[in-house]
Design an enzyme around this catalytic site. Sequence first.
Site, short mmCIF file in Angstrom:
data_model
loop_
_atom_site.label_atom_id
_atom_site.label_comp_id
_atom_site.label_asym_id
_atom_site.label_seq_id
_atom_site.Cartn_x
_atom_site.Cartn_y
_atom_site.Cartn_z
N GLN A 117 4.77 -40.06 -15.86
CA GLN A 117 4.45 -39.12 -14.78
C GLN A 117 2.94 -38.88 -14.76
OE1 GLN A 117 5.21 -34.75 -14.95
NE2 GLN A 117 6.58 -35.13 -13.23
N TYR A 123 0.79 -28.23 -8.14
CA TYR A 123 -0.28 -28.96 -8.79
C TYR A 123 -1.27 -29.39 -7.69
CZ TYR A 123 2.10 -29.20 -13.34
OH TYR A 123 2.67 -28.89 -14.55
N ALA A 153 17.63 -33.22 -16.45
CA ALA A 153 16.65 -32.67 -17.39
C ALA A 153 17.34 -31.81 -18.45
CB ALA A 153 15.59 -31.86 -16.64
N ARG A 154 17.71 -30.57 -18.08
CA ARG A 154 18.26 -29.65 -19.07
C ARG A 154 19.54 -30.18 -19.72
NH1 ARG A 154 18.23 -24.51 -15.20
NH2 ARG A 154 18.61 -26.22 -13.75
#
Length: 409
Positions: free
Chosen positions: A104, A174, A349-350
């Site tokens: 990433q 971002y 993800a989690r």
Amino acid sequence: MTTTQPVPDVFSPGKIGPLTLRNRTIKAATYEGLSHRGKVTHDLVDFHVRHAAGGVGMTTVAYCAVSPDGRTDRHQILWTPEALPGLRKLTEAVHEQGAAVSAQLGHAGPVANPKANGAPALAPSRHFHKTTLSFAREASRDDLRRVVQDHARAARMAIEAGFDAVEVHLGHNYLASSFLSPKLNHRTDSHGGSLENRARLAREIMLAVREAVGDRIAIVTKLNMDDGVPGGFWLDEAIAVAQWLESDGSVDALEMTAGSSLSNPMYLFKGDAPLDAFAEVMPQPIKLGVKLLGRTMLREYPYQDGYLLDDARQIRAAVKLPMILLGGITNKVIMDRGMAEGFEFVAMARALLREPDLINRMEADPGVRSLCNHNNRCMPTNFTGARCVLVDRSSPRSQTWGTDAGYVS
């Protein structure tokens, strides 16, 4: 939208640009907090090897800053020649498990930590960051040209390090995402005002990455659908940006996300907002601020499986690019639903922090469901090593892969 094409099995191979994955599951980018002084550690390698061995088609290394002033943490991977030996060790180790690996790339912009970086954070317009208690300065045209080229340079280095793909971060406010936001971008030059102008930086970054890598590796883009902040970037504009990226030919697949690391981070995650756990890892006076005022930023949103699907299907209907469904992917039922609605891949993800071998177990038994209870106490652990707090971890090793005899402290 229900596709009229045959619905692929999530455990069948899938293509992203020049890359073929062994199956359609991806370990989503979650900042691991396991790098050290911008380099790879044994623990970071082990983290991704666990997920590769656990069955995912691809694992994503996050977050790899393209510029020194684009880091949210001073230890984050930074694209330097000194980091390459460790990154090669990481990609080789993942490939040995039969999985692909993506890096990433991004610049944190106003989310960056200027005190730790020793450089001002950049933003489209001057902005006060409550977490770092400092102002981000307005990025100049020279800053923007540098950041665009830093993305291209990082993408070339990703190839050198053995990565199969790069995921360019255009979300969470971002730098590129902050330019997209009318709430944060008050510029009157060619990078402000109209959506076309606000999307200019994102498109410039993606075109520079495409020019740098061609079709040697896959290019994925993580794009916000909704900042979760009044007056911010929202779905109608996200549809247009996704279509522009597709017409530019700069992207091989889209992964849609949501939320603002500046103003509303829980908007992405849903579930509990563990204020006490966040406060515990923060220095004073931020610790006190989190305890007193944290509820104004760390809001709670109800969790449901596939919680980003309703919005992501709006993008799915507007573009032909392969798409990766993110958000609440915990069982085969929601995976199959995503596949049936035209998504080619799913990102987790989690659930994988809780059970790195979940994909292997689900393939063996489609009735298996994740044990993740969405308490979100994994989120503050990225300061000390991303993990599920319900699972024991071994003591971390502090050595990093070095450039000479093998390892350096």
